[in-house]
Write a protein that holds these residues in place. Structure first.
Motif, mmCIF file in Angstrom:
data_model
loop_
_atom_site.group_PDB
_atom_site.id
_atom_site.type_symbol
_atom_site.label_atom_id
_atom_site.label_comp_id
_atom_site.label_asym_id
_atom_site.label_seq_id
_atom_site.Cartn_x
_atom_site.Cartn_y
_atom_site.Cartn_z
ATOM 1 N N SER B 43 0.130 0.876 7.782
ATOM 2 C CA SER B 43 0.776 0.824 9.101
ATOM 3 C C SER B 43 -0.262 0.761 10.210
ATOM 4 O O SER B 43 -0.026 0.150 11.267
ATOM 5 C CB SER B 43 1.686 2.038 9.302
ATOM 6 O OG SER B 43 2.756 1.990 8.386
ATOM 7 N N GLN B 87 7.893 0.056 10.492
ATOM 8 C CA GLN B 87 8.277 0.964 9.412
ATOM 9 C C GLN B 87 9.307 1.973 9.942
ATOM 10 O O GLN B 87 10.268 2.289 9.257
ATOM 11 C CB GLN B 87 7.044 1.702 8.880
ATOM 12 C CG GLN B 87 7.359 2.640 7.719
ATOM 13 C CD GLN B 87 6.114 3.275 7.112
ATOM 14 O OE1 GLN B 87 4.983 3.031 7.556
ATOM 15 N NE2 GLN B 87 6.313 4.082 6.080
ATOM 16 N N ASP B 172 6.634 -4.128 7.810
ATOM 17 C CA ASP B 172 6.082 -2.872 7.312
ATOM 18 C C ASP B 172 7.188 -2.057 6.628
ATOM 19 O O ASP B 172 7.990 -1.412 7.291
ATOM 20 C CB ASP B 172 5.465 -2.084 8.480
ATOM 21 C CG ASP B 172 4.632 -0.902 8.006
ATOM 22 O OD1 ASP B 172 4.602 -0.637 6.779
ATOM 23 O OD2 ASP B 172 4.006 -0.243 8.865
ATOM 24 N N GLU B 173 7.209 -2.123 5.324
ATOM 25 C CA GLU B 173 8.211 -1.397 4.521
ATOM 26 C C GLU B 173 9.633 -1.655 5.004
ATOM 27 O O GLU B 173 10.438 -0.737 5.146
ATOM 28 C CB GLU B 173 7.913 0.109 4.507
ATOM 29 C CG GLU B 173 6.609 0.405 3.789
ATOM 30 C CD GLU B 173 6.459 1.881 3.428
ATOM 31 O OE1 GLU B 173 7.493 2.550 3.228
ATOM 32 O OE2 GLU B 173 5.314 2.341 3.337
HETATM 33 MG MG LIG Z 1 3.107 3.004 6.681
#
Ligand SMILES: [Mg+2]
Ligand SMILES: Nc1ncnc2c1ncn2[C@@H]1O[C@H](COP(=O)(O)OP(=O)(O)OP(=O)(O)O)[C@@H](O)[C@H]1O
Lengths: 449, 250
Positions: B43, B87, B172-173
């Protein structure tokens, strides 16, 4: 003019001789019950003066500049030359407009208000002359001159205002009371007094806007007492957008019977010194007080909201949520006092205050005061102040929004979000509009800082 | 020349070095995936690409479309075509999702010298995208991300990406918090944007997402460095064997 010098330790103030000389000419003076109210308020004012720096209830709001301004009493005649309502007064859809100038009811600037279904609206003068029953029963009983200095000044010198009586089971009527301050060469003060009675099951929405003519110096000192009967609903939406040189000191005191609701929303957009006391007595089970507000201050504006919610009986709800932004060299104050009596079990009382700084100059003071004597009580309170959230700002910028626009969105969202508490949609829309105008006018300069 | 070129990137947060020399070149038309243990800086890398403040870039460079990214503020990068699907999407009370989307679309359009989107066109555009992503209409009226479920937030990120049509997107995820059906819907949303002009960097802990968004390259970020790179089969290997083999190497 003479400024009365009070006893040592008390603030001297202009509401002495020159004002007292006119007491005999004030409406209702011939009636002993009215004169009695005025004289006892004058006695309290004489003994206590205006709150000085040591007054706990006024520790964040100094009355010194109010006391030092050589006010004269506003003219009692309704002949001040105001031909139009200032443009910062919003149009509220479906509302009957009633205008006062320097506290005096102006039928020439108002919509007709004699024939509203189920709602009787009299000027205070008319009601005093008629020794109106609700007026006599309520006045002076809720807004105590001993506890509230602004109520003492008002009670001593009240000259006009409204007596509004909402009949049983009347469904929502919307009134828009507009107060315009207009001084001549000398600063003036006016002290409108209103009494509102909502009978069982009645429902009324009162919008108030307090404004002034640009550049005028005045002290607007309205006091309102209201009694809401069983299951009745009183909504008050009060916008204070006074001129930069104007003082505003108000007291609103409301008593709620069983299952009655009082919804109050304050929007304060400015004034040299604004102090609003809101007092709610929950006196019947199932009462509900929703006391919310927003402020947006710039210049050297000072705005103080001080609430006192008294849970005297069990099973009542009160909620308070105040949010505001401060720019320039402004000063915001929120004092929230909640008392839960020993017998007031199953009380649910919440309170929150959030303030946002737009630049490093302003001050925000917040003082919650919880006095809880019952044990089965839910009481949540919180207070926070800060700057625009960096994470939120980055999120918006990461979508291509420039930092000024992003900041503007966040600030508008923060203040306008507070208006979600206004259940009357046309009023909410009008207040959002007023906030947007304020932001447009002030944000460019604030963001640049 | 690669669309985005990260060269020997060193980044510290609060005086602690998190990224210790990351180099990665991503060509237009390709999709890269990054996997790696918690707390290794995935991240951090995303945020530095998107232009978040609070990160000290002590060494290295990122070049996007021939331009030095570090010369551009976050909003300029976004308008130049960079997008980060967060995220943890940020909740913004008081700002309606639709007002936000419109402001963002218009910021992009103005930068491209295009006229602002009109109300009708906006509604139509948003409606077509929300439908494809299975986002209920009334979500758009709500304050941005406020009270959205975990899955709804991730869908809303992909909605934003679809509307802004970036040249380079970091996800991000985006798969975390999605149920199996939503995973497919979101992957379809990403795949619909894939073309020879655009590139994607997909950060995930699970191979499952990569079955739907099939990457051209997979990298392992561990200890602040890329310690292994390979094709999509590397993801399967990681899923089976974990990161232990790379952590000792790092
Ligand atoms: Mg992360
Ligand atoms: N603002 C910050 N202040 C202090 N430490 C930070 C900050 N931001 C990140 N870190 C630290 O940097 C390291 C890398 O964090 P990062 O969020 O990049 O990891 P990640 O690889 O994305 O992990 P995950 O898989 O759990 O999402 C962590 O140890 C984290 O605690």
């Amino acid at each position: 003019m003479t400024i009365v010098t009070a006893r040592p330790g008390l603030l001297s103030h202009p509401f002495g001789e020159r004002y007292a000389a006119r007491i005999g000419a004030l409406p209702g003076a011939p009636h002993a019950w009215v004169d009695g109210l005025r004289q006892s308020a004058r006695a309290i004012l004489g003994a206590q003066g205006l709150p000085g720096p040591k007054s706990e209830a006024w520790k964040f709001t100094s009355a010194v500049d109010l006391a030092k301004t050589p006010f004269i009493p506003a003219n009692l005649a309704d002949d001040i030359d105001v031909v139009d309502v200032p443009h910062n007064v919003p149009r509220i859809e479906g509302a009957v407009r009633i205008v006062t100038v320097n506290g005096i009811v102006r039928r020439d600037l108002s919509d007709a208000f004699d024939k509203i279904d189920g709602v009787s609206v009299l000027s205070l003068r008319e009601a005093l002359a008629a020794a109106h029953e609700t007026l006599k029963a309520v006045i002076g009983g809720l807004a105590s001159p001993g506890a509230y200095p602004m109520a003492a000044v008002n009670t001593a010198y009240m000259a006009d205002g409204f007596v509004i009586q909402v009949a049983k089971n009347v469904q929502t009527t919307r009134l828009h009371l507009i107060s315009i301050g207009a001084a001549g060469a000398e600063p003036v003060s006016f002290h409108p007094r209103s009494v509102i009675g909502v009978a069982a099951g009645g429902n009324v929405a009162l919008v108030e806007t307090h404004v002034g003519l640009p550049g005028h110096s005045y002290f607007s000192n309205p006091v309102t007492e209201a009694v809401v009967g069983q299951g009745g609903v009183l909504k008050r939406y009060v916008m204070v957008d006074e001129d930069a040189d104007a003082f505003h000191g108000s007291v609103s005191a409301v008593s709620l019977a069983a299952r009655a609701t009082y919804e109050d929303f304050r929007l304060c957009l400015g004034g040299r010194k604004v102090r609003q006391d809101i007092v709610v007595n929950l006196e019947g089970e199932g009462g509900n007080a929703q006391i919310h507000g927003a402020y947006a201050l710039a210049r050297s504006d000072h705005a103080d909201i001080s609430t006192f919610i008294d849970h005297a009986v069990p099973c009542c709800t009160s909620a308070q949520e105040f949010k505001g932004v401060v720019a320039g060299k402004s000063h915001a104050v929120f004092q929230g006092r909640i008392r839960v009596a020993k017998d007031a079990q199953k009380t649910n009382a919440t309170q929150s205050h959030k303030g946002l700084f737009l630049n490093p100059g302003p001050v925000i003071d917040c003082k919650p005061e919880l006095e809880i004597f019952a044990d089965d009580v839910q009481c949540a309170h919180g207070a926070a102040t800060g700057e625009v959230d960096e994470g939120q700002l980055f999120y918006l910028m990461s979508r291509g929004i420039d930092p000024d626009t992003a900041r503007g969105l966040l600030i508008a969202g923060f203040v306008e979000g507070a208006t979600e508490k206004i259940s009357d949609e046309p009023v909410r829309a009008a207040f959002v509009g007023a906030i947007e105008t304020w932001l447009k006018r002030r944000l460019a300069e604030a963001v640049a800082l | 020349m690669a669309l985005i070129e990260i060269d020997d990137l060193h980044v510290s947060v609060a005086d602690r070095e998190i990224l210790k020399g990351v180099s990665l070149a991503i060509d237009a038309g390709t999709t890269h995936a990054i996997m790696g243990p918690n707390g290794t800086g995935k991240s951090t890398l995303s945020n530095v690409i998107a232009g978040r403040e609070g990160y000290d870039v002590t060494k290295g460079s990122i070049t996007f479309n021939g331009k030095n990214l570090f010369d551009m503020a976050a909003d300029e990068r976004a308008r130049a075509g960079i997008f980060l699907a967060f995220q943890y999407p940020v909740e913004i009370p008081g700002v309606s999702t639709s007002a936000f989307l419109k402001t963002a679309i218009n910021a992009r359009r103005r930068a491209a010298g295009e006229p602002e989107i009109d109300a009708m066109e906006f509604l139509k555009l948003v409606k077509s995208k929300t439908k494809a992503l299975g986002i209920p209409d009334d979500m758009i009226k709500r304050p941005l991300n406020v009270g959205f479920s975990g899955g709804e937030k991730k869908r809303a990120e992909v909605l934003q990406m679809s509307l802004l049509e970036p040249r380079f997107a970091v996800l991000d995820e985006t798969d975390s918090g999605l149920d199996i059906d939503a995973l497919k819907v979101v992957a379809d949303g990403v795949n619909a944007l894939r073309d020879k002009e655009r590139a994607f960097l997909v950060i995930t802990h699970y191979q499952r997402l990569l079955n739907y968004i099939v990457p051209d390259f997979v990298h392992v970020l561990s200890g602040g460095r890329i310690v292994a790179s390979g094709g999509k089969e590397l993801a399967a290997k990681l899923e089976a064997e974990g990161y232990a083999q790379f952590q000792s190497a790092a």
